[in-house]
Design a protein around this motif. Structure first.
Motif, PDB file in Angstrom:
ATOM      1  N   UNK A 143      67.990  21.407  68.218  1.00 40.19           N
ATOM      2  CA  UNK A 143      66.671  22.038  68.251  1.00 40.19           C
ATOM      3  C   UNK A 143      65.624  20.933  68.341  1.00 40.19           C
ATOM      4  N   UNK A 144      64.497  21.248  68.951  1.00 38.65           N
ATOM      5  CA  UNK A 144      63.343  20.339  68.948  1.00 38.65           C
ATOM      6  C   UNK A 144      62.104  21.221  68.992  1.00 38.65           C
ATOM      7  N   UNK A 145      61.020  20.739  68.352  1.00 39.70           N
ATOM      8  CA  UNK A 145      59.818  21.562  68.279  1.00 39.70           C
ATOM      9  C   UNK A 145      58.626  20.674  68.620  1.00 39.70           C
ATOM     10  N   UNK A 203      64.219  14.966  62.467  1.00 41.08           N
ATOM     11  CA  UNK A 203      63.704  13.656  62.876  1.00 41.08           C
ATOM     12  C   UNK A 203      62.295  13.891  63.422  1.00 41.08           C
ATOM     13  N   UNK A 204      61.351  13.052  63.019  1.00 38.79           N
ATOM     14  CA  UNK A 204      59.998  13.123  63.573  1.00 38.79           C
ATOM     15  C   UNK A 204      59.690  11.833  64.331  1.00 38.79           C
ATOM     16  N   UNK A 205      59.196  12.005  65.526  1.00 39.49           N
ATOM     17  CA  UNK A 205      58.738  10.830  66.278  1.00 39.49           C
ATOM     18  C   UNK A 205      57.580  11.227  67.198  1.00 39.49           C
ATOM     19  N   UNK A 206      56.466  10.560  67.025  1.00 43.73           N
ATOM     20  CA  UNK A 206      55.300  10.794  67.869  1.00 43.73           C
ATOM     21  C   UNK A 206      55.070   9.606  68.795  1.00 43.73           C
ATOM     22  N   UNK A 207      54.602   9.881  69.986  1.00 48.02           N
ATOM     23  CA  UNK A 207      54.240   8.843  70.946  1.00 48.02           C
ATOM     24  C   UNK A 207      52.752   8.528  70.780  1.00 48.02           C
ATOM     25  N   UNK A 258      59.351  17.595  65.141  1.00 49.48           N
ATOM     26  CA  UNK A 258      57.991  17.167  65.500  1.00 49.48           C
ATOM     27  C   UNK A 258      58.119  16.042  66.504  1.00 49.48           C
ATOM     28  N   UNK A 259      57.599  16.269  67.691  1.00 46.64           N
ATOM     29  CA  UNK A 259      57.566  15.227  68.717  1.00 46.64           C
ATOM     30  C   UNK A 259      56.399  15.511  69.654  1.00 46.64           C
ATOM     31  N   UNK A 260      56.010  14.478  70.381  1.00 48.33           N
ATOM     32  CA  UNK A 260      54.937  14.646  71.353  1.00 48.33           C
ATOM     33  C   UNK A 260      53.930  13.510  71.245  1.00 48.33           C
ATOM     34  N   UNK A 261      52.872  13.615  72.025  1.00 45.56           N
ATOM     35  CA  UNK A 261      51.847  12.570  72.038  1.00 45.56           C
ATOM     36  C   UNK A 261      50.812  12.815  70.947  1.00 45.56           C
ATOM     37  N   UNK A 262      50.277  11.733  70.439  1.00 45.14           N
ATOM     38  CA  UNK A 262      49.234  11.807  69.406  1.00 45.14           C
ATOM     39  C   UNK A 262      48.159  10.795  69.782  1.00 45.14           C
ATOM     40  N   UNK A 263      46.995  11.321  70.190  1.00 43.78           N
ATOM     41  CA  UNK A 263      45.887  10.465  70.625  1.00 43.78           C
ATOM     42  C   UNK A 263      44.710  10.601  69.654  1.00 43.78           C
TER      43      UNK A 263
END
Ligand code: AHR
Length: 497
Positions: free
Chosen positions: A341-343, A237-241, A297-302
């Protein structure tokens, strides 16, 4: 509702897989080149071309697993370009990311060397979008086959006689997008085909990972689970903030206003809904929960830092990112029956990085410090925790003020991670300990707080945001009352005496 936490120290809810603390490194911007790989002749201290400072920092946070080579790059990567004498390797343009020259100096052997230095599991992502079944199959053979075979021979010729152990193997990345713009039905069939030739050689057992959905694409999950559950061990699963309303205006990493701070946390909290709803679909096809959900794939994307290559995705990292990390890891803990798992994207110099480099200089971001504080949860047992969080309100919207999670180690030490999302006020929170049967406890804590909503570390001030001892607690009977500073991530250590 009064804000409080009830922690059942005697109710265990399963193991928090250490791989939830995994990382992701792509051939993108300055993640691999400069961030990790500087080459053997570099004046930057290195071992076999890999930066010593970065290896030491990553060892400290106990990186359990590292995903490579992408990302979108994975479905353009041809692994044979990255083996053999480095001078002879193909030079090419990294068309997806920044249009820079990729000299293939960091390839399979270098990645496996990095994982050995870090003591982590490699997670290799194969190419479905522009690669063949044979190419993927031969990569697995090259990596893991000990015996007489063309790929084992080639590996030996390239200086490595013994096969490596590789457990995690991804069959394509974002095949709904940069990995081939496929429909789920088409990818499901390709997945079934490609994974057939991802073989287990000798004792090596591969954990096959199917490409899962983007964010709330529940249809993709439904089709993949319906058509391919029995051929996979995990699905991604991919999720970006992304705080901004569009990809063109994502918002800046620093210098944002309070509304954007609030929106970022509100969007990060969406991970709870995504994991919950995808898990419901997975439960339908896999009620035994054999298949893992890997949020790789996760985390902030600015927006990128002004003046930097837009294709390099280089962004600063502030206390806001630390809070995103803390609350997201707490969500993963809660769902550790499915999330195995998460990366976080991506380790160095890209997106929500834990490390930034500038030439020979290196700094640790607030997100790094959260990973360091939270590492105590790796492989610990999740504890039952009820949180009545007050609300953090802004501009007519509400989100929970506090995010919390707790675990117990094999030695019986309890850790509680607490994030106060409120930018303006401390959160005073009674934490009731149940199940200790009157046993006395020692309490210690560490906290990471920001003086401003975008407090961050820079090369001129690398220690502006660093963990501090946490002493704002009081134990009375079986209740610890904590006062969490505004915008802070705190980890309490509770040791029964
Ligand atoms: O992490 C950056 C990019 O985001 C990855 O290459 C891709 O998989 C995703 O879209």
């Amino acid at each position: 509702m009064a804000q409080r936490v009830v922690l059942h120290t005697d109710i265990r809810k399963g193991t928090i897989n250490r791989n939830i603390y995994g990382h992701f490194s792509e051939h993108l911007g300055r993640c691999i080149y400069e961030g990790i790989w500087v080459g053997e002749d570099s004046p930057i201290p290195n071992t076999k071309g890999i930066r010593n400072d970065v290896v030491e920092a990553l060892k400290e946070i106990k990186v359990p697993v590292l995903r490579w080579p992408g990302g979108c790059f994975a479905d353009e990567y041809h692994w044979k370009d990255g083996i053999g004498a480095r001078e002879g390797r193909k030079r090419m343009i990294n068309t997806h990311w920044g249009g820079t020259v990729e000299n293939n100096h960091f390839g399979t052997h270098e990645f496996m060397e990095l994982c050995a230095m870090l003591g982590c599991e490699p997670y290799i992502n194969g190419n479905v979008g522009s690669g063949t079944v044979q190419e993927m199959s031969e990569w697995v053979e090259y990596l893991t086959f000990n015996g007489v075979s063309p790929m084992a021979e080639l590996r030996t010729k390239n200086g490595r006689e013994e096969a490596w152990a590789v457990k995690y193997f991804g069959v394509g990345n974002e095949n709904w997008g940069c990995g081939g713009n496929m429909r789920p039905e088409y990818y499901a069939d390709l997945y079934r085909q490609y994974q057939t030739y991802v073989r287990n050689y000798g004792d090596n057992r591969i954990h096959r990972i199917a490409c899962g959905p983007n964010a709330d694409d529940y249809h993709w999950m439904e089709v993949l689970m319906r058509e391919a559950t029995r051929f996979m061990d995990s699905i991604t699963l991919h999720y970006y903030t992304v705080p901004g309303a569009t990809w063109e205006q994502k918002g800046a990493a620093t210098g944002f206003d309070t509304a954007e701070y609030f929106t970022t946390l509100e969007k990060a909290l969406r991970m709870e809904e995504l994991v919950t709803r995808h898990s419901v679909i997975m439960d339908k096809y896999d009620p035994e929960k054999r298949v893992g959900l890997i949020v790789d794939e996760w985390g902030t994307w600015y927006d990128v830092e002004p003046g930097t290559n837009p294709g390099f995705l280089y962004q600063q990292n502030s206390i806001r990112d630390a809070l995103v990390a803390g609350l997201t890891l707490n969500i993963f803990h809660k769902h550790s029956d499915r999330v195995r798992m998460a990366n976080i994207a991506q380790t160095i110099n890209v997106l929500q990085a834990v490390i930034l480099t500038e030439g020979e200089k290196m700094l640790l971001t607030p997100t790094y410090h959260v990973f360091n504080m939270y590492k105590v949860h790796q492989d610990a047992e999740l504890l039952d925790l009820t949180l009545d969080s007050g609300s953090y309100s802004f501009d007519g919207k509400d989100i929970p003020e506090v995010s919390a999670s707790a675990s117990v180690t094999a030695e019986g030490v309890i850790h509680v991670s607490l994030c106060n999302l409120n930018h303006a006020a401390a959160a005073v929170l009674p934490l009731e300990l149940r199940g200790l049967a009157g046993q006395a406890v020692d309490i210690a804590g560490t906290t990471l707080a920001g003086a401003t909503i975008d407090a961050h570390n820079s090369f001129s001030e690398p220690e502006a945001v660093v963990p501090q001892p946490f002493t704002a607690f009081k134990l009375e009977g079986d209740t610890i009352t904590v006062e969490l500073p505004a915008m802070s991530v705190t980890v309490l250590k509770i040791t029964p005496k």
